[in-house]
Write a protein that holds these residues in place. Structure first.
Motif, short mmCIF file in Angstrom:
data_model
loop_
_atom_site.label_atom_id
_atom_site.label_comp_id
_atom_site.label_asym_id
_atom_site.label_seq_id
_atom_site.Cartn_x
_atom_site.Cartn_y
_atom_site.Cartn_z
N LYS A 105 0.81 -1.17 -0.15
CA LYS A 105 0.04 -0.04 0.06
C LYS A 105 0.96 1.43 0.08
CE LYS A 105 -4.50 1.15 0.34
NZ LYS A 105 -5.18 1.36 -0.62
N ASN A 130 1.50 5.29 0.59
CA ASN A 130 0.96 6.48 1.17
C ASN A 130 0.37 7.41 0.30
OD1 ASN A 130 2.85 8.38 0.75
ND2 ASN A 130 4.13 7.35 2.56
N LYS A 131 -0.45 8.35 0.76
CA LYS A 131 -0.80 9.47 0.09
C LYS A 131 -0.08 10.54 -0.78
CE LYS A 131 -5.51 11.64 -0.17
NZ LYS A 131 -6.38 10.32 -0.46
N LEU A 187 1.40 8.14 -3.81
CA LEU A 187 0.73 8.12 -4.53
C LEU A 187 0.31 9.33 -5.59
CD1 LEU A 187 -1.50 6.22 -6.29
CD2 LEU A 187 -3.26 7.05 -4.20
N ASN A 188 0.32 10.55 -4.79
CA ASN A 188 0.12 11.75 -5.50
C ASN A 188 1.21 11.92 -6.26
OD1 ASN A 188 -2.37 12.27 -4.57
ND2 ASN A 188 -1.84 13.42 -2.74
N LYS A 230 -5.00 0.41 -5.93
CA LYS A 230 -6.28 0.84 -5.70
C LYS A 230 -7.28 -0.24 -5.59
CE LYS A 230 -6.69 4.70 -4.38
NZ LYS A 230 -6.75 4.96 -2.97
N ASP A 256 -9.59 -1.11 -2.55
CA ASP A 256 -10.80 -0.11 -2.44
C ASP A 256 -11.74 -0.21 -3.37
OD1 ASP A 256 -8.95 1.10 -0.43
OD2 ASP A 256 -8.14 2.80 -2.05
N ASP A 292 -9.42 15.19 -5.14
CA ASP A 292 -9.01 14.06 -4.20
C ASP A 292 -9.01 12.88 -5.15
OD1 ASP A 292 -7.84 12.56 -1.84
OD2 ASP A 292 -10.26 11.88 -1.94
N ASP A 327 -9.12 9.79 -4.69
CA ASP A 327 -9.99 8.63 -4.29
C ASP A 327 -11.34 9.10 -4.66
OD1 ASP A 327 -8.19 7.06 -3.10
OD2 ASP A 327 -8.34 8.19 -1.07
#
Length: 174
Positions: free
Chosen positions: A78, A80-81, A84-85, A107, A110, A152, A154
């Motif tokens: 996984k 982290n944000k 990912l960004n 993803k 999710d 965002d 997500d």
């Protein structure tokens, strides 16, 4: 006391390892002592430990699919944000397919949860079709995402996944 030899080539052992079970040796012995060697029996065992309460509404076939898919997805590290960004920005500039695949893989879990949610509300839908259509929506989200728009990711994924599921549902009903 029954002594059971742990055979690491055994299908049950490999299956438990693939599920990412904690303390595989202990769990293997527990299941083996209960005579639970079949995947079906292990699936029943994991029903109580699977971290999604919505699985209670799934039939056995769908639960098997979810557990197997979940086992594969647990192997994906996984992000982290922030990472990912950063990857999304890099992909927007380079369109590197390996990078896209890594973002998509990250993803998928999710998306699986979204499909389970949708399936519980729409019992007549086939879970495999939902997952397939949702994954296509996820790939489209990665493809069309603009990191400069300050949206965002997500939320963007949710839009594309739902949109793709609904489009395919309409096609099926026509």
């Amino acid at each position: 006391v029954i002594v059971i030899e742990i055979d690491k080539t055994d299908e049950l052992y490999r299956y438990l390892t693939g599920l990412g079970a904690q303390d595989v040796n202990k769990l293997y012995l527990e299941l083996a002592n209960e005579g639970r060697f079949k995947r079906k029996d292990v699936s029943h065992y994991f029903r109580s430990t699977f971290d999604c309460s919505l699985t209670e509404d799934l039939n056995e076939k769908d639960l098997e699919l979810v557990i197997d898919y979940f086992a594969d997805l647990k192997k994906v590290k996984k992000l982290n944000k922030i990472k990912l960004n950063s990857m999304l920005k890099e992909y927007a500039e380079s369109h590197n397919q390996a990078l896209k695949q890594e973002i998509v893989s990250n993803k998928l879990l999710d998306v699986l949860y979204m499909c389970i949610d949708y399936k519980t509300l729409n019992k007549d839908e086939d879970l495999q079709d939902l997952v397939q259509n949702a994954n296509i929506g996820l790939m489209e989200a990665v493809e069309h995402f603009n990191p400069k728009a300050h949206i965002d990711f997500d939320e963007y994924v949710i839009f594309w996944v739902r949109d793709n599921i609904l489009k395919n549902k309409e096609k099926k009903n026509d």
